[in-house]
Design a protein around this motif. Structure first.
Motif, mmCIF file in Angstrom:
data_model
loop_
_atom_site.group_PDB
_atom_site.id
_atom_site.type_symbol
_atom_site.label_atom_id
_atom_site.label_comp_id
_atom_site.label_asym_id
_atom_site.label_seq_id
_atom_site.Cartn_x
_atom_site.Cartn_y
_atom_site.Cartn_z
ATOM 1 N N LEU A 113 -43.550 35.308 18.353
ATOM 2 C CA LEU A 113 -42.457 34.668 19.071
ATOM 3 C C LEU A 113 -41.685 33.724 18.148
ATOM 4 C CD1 LEU A 113 -40.925 34.183 21.693
ATOM 5 C CD2 LEU A 113 -42.690 32.542 22.350
ATOM 6 N N GLN A 114 -42.413 32.974 17.327
ATOM 7 C CA GLN A 114 -41.782 32.064 16.363
ATOM 8 C C GLN A 114 -40.906 32.848 15.368
ATOM 9 O OE1 GLN A 114 -43.201 28.672 16.366
ATOM 10 N NE2 GLN A 114 -41.510 27.954 15.142
ATOM 11 N N ARG A 115 -41.408 33.986 14.875
ATOM 12 C CA ARG A 115 -40.629 34.823 13.960
ATOM 13 C C ARG A 115 -39.376 35.356 14.644
ATOM 14 N NH1 ARG A 115 -45.715 36.716 12.558
ATOM 15 N NH2 ARG A 115 -45.413 38.626 13.778
ATOM 16 N N ASP A 116 -39.528 35.765 15.895
ATOM 17 C CA ASP A 116 -38.387 36.275 16.650
ATOM 18 C C ASP A 116 -37.320 35.186 16.810
ATOM 19 O OD1 ASP A 116 -36.971 38.178 18.447
ATOM 20 O OD2 ASP A 116 -37.439 36.644 19.946
ATOM 21 N N LEU A 117 -37.745 33.978 17.165
ATOM 22 C CA LEU A 117 -36.800 32.881 17.352
ATOM 23 C C LEU A 117 -36.141 32.488 16.026
ATOM 24 C CD1 LEU A 117 -38.852 30.798 19.916
ATOM 25 C CD2 LEU A 117 -36.723 32.026 20.371
ATOM 26 N N SER A 118 -36.907 32.503 14.937
ATOM 27 C CA SER A 118 -36.331 32.205 13.619
ATOM 28 C C SER A 118 -35.287 33.251 13.250
ATOM 29 C CB SER A 118 -37.422 32.167 12.543
ATOM 30 O OG SER A 118 -38.268 31.066 12.743
ATOM 31 N N GLY A 119 -35.581 34.521 13.534
ATOM 32 C CA GLY A 119 -34.623 35.589 13.269
ATOM 33 C C GLY A 119 -33.368 35.435 14.116
ATOM 34 N N ARG A 120 -33.549 35.022 15.362
ATOM 35 C CA ARG A 120 -32.405 34.792 16.242
ATOM 36 C C ARG A 120 -31.551 33.621 15.731
ATOM 37 N NH1 ARG A 120 -32.751 36.371 22.057
ATOM 38 N NH2 ARG A 120 -34.341 37.962 22.272
ATOM 39 N N GLN A 121 -32.210 32.613 15.173
ATOM 40 C CA GLN A 121 -31.479 31.478 14.609
ATOM 41 C C GLN A 121 -30.635 31.943 13.410
ATOM 42 O OE1 GLN A 121 -33.596 28.565 12.221
ATOM 43 N NE2 GLN A 121 -32.537 26.901 13.309
ATOM 44 N N GLU A 122 -31.254 32.720 12.512
ATOM 45 C CA GLU A 122 -30.522 33.243 11.346
ATOM 46 C C GLU A 122 -29.330 34.087 11.782
ATOM 47 O OE1 GLU A 122 -32.991 35.268 8.471
ATOM 48 O OE2 GLU A 122 -34.542 33.732 8.676
ATOM 49 N N ASP A 123 -29.519 34.929 12.790
ATOM 50 C CA ASP A 123 -28.427 35.772 13.293
ATOM 51 C C ASP A 123 -27.268 34.923 13.817
ATOM 52 O OD1 ASP A 123 -29.946 37.987 12.664
ATOM 53 O OD2 ASP A 123 -30.558 38.396 14.739
ATOM 54 N N ALA A 124 -27.595 33.853 14.528
ATOM 55 C CA ALA A 124 -26.546 32.982 15.084
ATOM 56 C C ALA A 124 -25.746 32.313 13.976
ATOM 57 C CB ALA A 124 -27.168 31.932 16.000
ATOM 58 N N TYR A 125 -26.444 31.756 12.987
ATOM 59 C CA TYR A 125 -25.740 31.080 11.897
ATOM 60 C C TYR A 125 -24.953 32.060 11.035
ATOM 61 C CZ TYR A 125 -27.909 26.637 13.083
ATOM 62 O OH TYR A 125 -28.284 25.489 13.730
ATOM 63 N N ASP A 126 -25.469 33.281 10.864
ATOM 64 C CA ASP A 126 -24.715 34.312 10.129
ATOM 65 C C ASP A 126 -23.423 34.648 10.873
ATOM 66 O OD1 ASP A 126 -26.579 34.450 8.116
ATOM 67 O OD2 ASP A 126 -27.517 36.312 8.830
ATOM 68 N N ALA A 127 -23.506 34.749 12.197
ATOM 69 C CA ALA A 127 -22.325 35.096 12.997
ATOM 70 C C ALA A 127 -21.262 34.002 12.924
ATOM 71 C CB ALA A 127 -22.729 35.332 14.453
#
Length: 199
Positions: A113-127
């Motif tokens: 879950l932590q990895r998923d949330l970290s990936g979601r954070q990276e996706d948001a900042y990339d966008a």
């Protein structure tokens, strides 16, 4: 409103705040998470002296979303790509994860879950193309001033369909959890996790 001014305002309404917390059973008026003696104070009709009917408990995570510049400057919020989650669900998931991920019987793989949330954070900042939240929110205020409230709201609505403001605590090893007491806001003592009951 500065933290000092906020605390001074609350100091004039201690009895009303205590009554509002008891009336609402220490349950966040936004996400429904119940945390006895750990809520913050939501001023429903603006930051001014008011009766208990103008006050309600609000959890730290939901309250931070109401005061974005303040929360961003203190690194209490982050962005995540979450088109599939409402803010209520995001707060409940965050409280569940932060409070219960180390508890026996927690059936979700917390590391995954932590990895998923970290990936979601990276996706948001990339966008967005930027990682400084305070600057992002200031840019939104500048857009409002330059193009008007409607233009800013339209842009925020577009962004909000995909990118959500999330508690930074979900990505911290040791999150700082605060709550209101008669003496003002303070970090909650160890063992607070057992009192968190997400809906």
């Amino acid at each position: 409103l500065s933290a000092k001014a906020h605390n001074m305002l609350n100091a004039t309404m201690i009895d009303e705040i205590v009554q509002a917390m008891k009336t609402h059973d220490w349950t966040c008026n936004t996400c429904g998470t119940r945390m006895p003696e750990m809520m913050e104070v939501d001023h429903l009709k603006g930051h001014k002296p008011a009766g208990k009917d103008a006050l309600a408990p609000i959890c730290q995570f939901c309250h931070d979303r109401k005061h974005l510049l303040w929360a961003a400057s203190r690194k209490r919020v982050t962005l995540i790509h979450a088109p599939d989650l409402s803010y209520e669900e995001l707060s409940q998931i965050s409280w569940t994860m932060v409070a219960h991920r180390e508890r026996e019987g927690f059936t979700i793989d917390a590391k995954k879950l932590q990895r998923d949330l970290s990936g979601r954070q990276e996706d948001a900042y990339d966008a967005i193309g930027h990682t400084n939240l305070e600057a992002i929110f200031e840019a939104i205020y500048a857009l409002r001033d330059a193009k008007g409230e409607e233009a800013a709201l339209a842009r925020l609505t577009e962004m909000d369909a995909h990118i959500k403001i999330a508690p930074a605590a979900i990505l911290m090893e040791e999150p700082v959890i605060e709550g209101w007491s008669r003496g003002g806001f303070r970090a909650v003592e160890k063992g607070w996790e057992e009192r968190v009951i997400p809906e």
